[in-house]
Write a protein that holds these residues in place. Structure first.
Motif, PDB file in Angstrom:
ATOM      1  N   ASP A 128       3.021  -0.076   8.872  1.00 39.96           N
ATOM      2  CA  ASP A 128       2.800   1.344   8.608  1.00 39.96           C
ATOM      3  C   ASP A 128       1.958   1.944   9.732  1.00 39.96           C
ATOM      4  OD1 ASP A 128       2.170   3.853   7.651  1.00 39.96           O
ATOM      5  OD2 ASP A 128       1.759   3.181   5.608  1.00 39.96           O
ATOM      6  N   SER A 130       1.008   4.887  10.072  1.00 40.80           N
ATOM      7  CA  SER A 130       0.060   5.900   9.593  1.00 40.80           C
ATOM      8  C   SER A 130      -1.261   5.289   9.133  1.00 40.80           C
ATOM      9  CB  SER A 130       0.685   6.699   8.444  1.00 40.80           C
ATOM     10  OG  SER A 130       0.805   5.906   7.269  1.00 40.80           O
ATOM     11  N   LYS A 193       6.965   5.270   9.442  1.00 46.51           N
ATOM     12  CA  LYS A 193       6.252   6.537   9.249  1.00 46.51           C
ATOM     13  C   LYS A 193       5.809   7.152  10.581  1.00 46.51           C
ATOM     14  CE  LYS A 193       4.735   5.158   4.629  1.00 46.51           C
ATOM     15  NZ  LYS A 193       3.635   5.095   3.657  1.00 46.51           N
ATOM     16  N   ILE A 196       4.283  10.700  10.617  1.00 49.08           N
ATOM     17  CA  ILE A 196       2.847  10.854  10.345  1.00 49.08           C
ATOM     18  C   ILE A 196       2.027  10.352  11.532  1.00 49.08           C
ATOM     19  CG2 ILE A 196       0.958  10.240   8.788  1.00 49.08           C
ATOM     20  CD1 ILE A 196       3.009   9.822   6.589  1.00 49.08           C
ATOM     21  N   PHE A 197       2.502   9.298  12.155  1.00 46.41           N
ATOM     22  CA  PHE A 197       1.819   8.697  13.301  1.00 46.41           C
ATOM     23  C   PHE A 197       1.656   9.706  14.435  1.00 46.41           C
ATOM     24  CE2 PHE A 197       2.355   6.260  17.350  1.00 46.41           C
ATOM     25  CZ  PHE A 197       1.147   5.576  17.330  1.00 46.41           C
ATOM     26  N   SER A 227      11.332   6.532  11.299  1.00 44.93           N
ATOM     27  CA  SER A 227      10.890   7.396  10.211  1.00 44.93           C
ATOM     28  C   SER A 227      12.087   7.652   9.314  1.00 44.93           C
ATOM     29  CB  SER A 227      10.349   8.729  10.749  1.00 44.93           C
ATOM     30  OG  SER A 227      10.177   9.660   9.692  1.00 44.93           O
TER      31      SER A 227
END
Length: 358
Positions: A128, A130, A193, A196-197, A227
């Motif tokens: 993940d 994020s 993700k 968001i990153f 994503s």
């Protein structure tokens, strides 16, 4: 209501997994039946593990072109994928295992990694992006658990053969051939993700990108950022997944720019291109690292202090989760809970009634 022993529940679960695998094999035989002398069915296995709630199920469903809502993975789940090579030809089978719970259930790697499966097994590690403060610890624990299990089920001769096979995938003139430590199974690292990153500040994004490139290259693994909200990124991810699951071409696209989603096929990177660890404020020589991997770990943890993953132990009771409701089993469970409570009360009364003086 018929009596159901506690052991039979495990037997039912095992039978369910066995039935799914049998269905996959039968469908493969049907796909090749009547063709007369067609190519044998190719069977591969892929084991997905990674960050808790990191998007593993969503990625798997999209790679299999399944239009269904993803659910939280309970412990270890099995499914399979099929791919027809053409009309009246056998369907290739991919046995797919997904480990839930992040690092809390790493002991379950012993189920998909067996002496029989290890010959055709690949590993997909979903991290993940994020949550950079748990990323390294998750990667380290899960890869170590998988490596230990592979070593346990493989002879030394098999381990050496696998390492040589991995090295053969790299160009003969590859400058880091003797410096890397290939993972014992084909490995794909997916940074999830990415949408968001992108919100992280530039320097931190660069630190994560460089670190993951180092980790991937050190293990002779492929690396791709994705994503679930991006069709183009999922398409690239699917090509890597299909390469492991069905032996398809993974494509030749390469992206090393930290300002863009990384796409790094195994063997397309080098320590020279990656450069030194992203440390500017602290003298690297003061970190007393044992080896390059340890050095990168210490640097990464200076930038992103790692949060403990011990809190990821499952505190909720899956048996009481509505999404896994089974009316008959739940009724029997309630009955057994009542019987157990009654036994405890009777036992407590018996102890209180004892004449301790005698």
């Amino acid at each position: 209501m018929p009596h159901i022993s506690s052991a039979s529940l495990w037997e039912l679960a095992a039978a369910d997994v066995h039935q799914r695998k049998t269905e996959a094999e039968e469908e493969a035989e049907e796909g090749g039946g009547g063709g007369g002398g067609g190519d044998p069915v190719a069977e591969r296995s892929v084991f997905l593990m990674g960050s808790k709630a990191g998007g593993k199920t969503s990625i798997l469903l999209k790679c299999l072109d399944r239009d269904e809502a993803s659910k939280p993975t309970l412990a270890l789940e099995y499914t399979f994928g099929r791919r027809a090579r053409g009309h009246s030809t056998p369907k290739d089978i991919a046995h797919l295992w997904e480990l839930g719970g992040g690092t809390s259930l790493s002991d379950l790697v012993q189920i998909p990694i067996t002496p029989a499966s290890v010959r055709s097994l690949s590993v997909v590690l979903v991290l993940d992006l994020s949550k950079p403060n748990t990323l390294w610890a998750t990667m380290e624990k899960l890869l170590q658990a998988a490596r230990t299990q592979v070593e346990k089920v493989s002879s030394r001769k098999q381990q050496a053969a696998k390492q040589q096979a991995t090295l053969r995938l790299l160009p003969k003139d590859y400058p880091d051939r003797e410096m890397i430590s290939p993972f014992p199974l084909p490995l794909l690292i997916i940074g999830s993700k990415y949408d968001i990153f992108q919100e992280l500040e530039s320097e931190k994004r660069k630190a994560v990108c460089k670190s993951l490139r180092f980790i991937a290259h050190h293990h002779a693994a492929s690396l791709v950022f994705t994503s679930s909200k991006s069709v183009s990124l999922m398409s690239k991810t699917k090509s890597f997944f299909s390469h492991l699951a069905f032996g398809l071409d993974r494509g030749k696209a390469v992206s090393l720019d930290p300002a863009k989603p990384l796409v790094v096929p195994a063997g397309s990177d080098s320590f020279g291109q990656i450069g030194s660890p992203p440390m500017t404020e602290v003298d690297v020589t003061t970190l007393h690292a044992k080896n390059p991997m340890d050095l990168w770990k210490k640097v990464y943890e200076r930038i992103f202090p790692q949060e403990s993953t011990s809190e990821q132990k499952e505190v909720s009771d899956p048996a009481r989760d509505p999404q896994y409701a089974e009316p008959q089993l739940d009724a029997m469970r309630a009955q057994k809970d009542q019987e157990l409570e009654q036994l405890r009360r009777n036992a407590a009364k018996s102890w209180k009634g004892l004449d301790l003086d005698t």
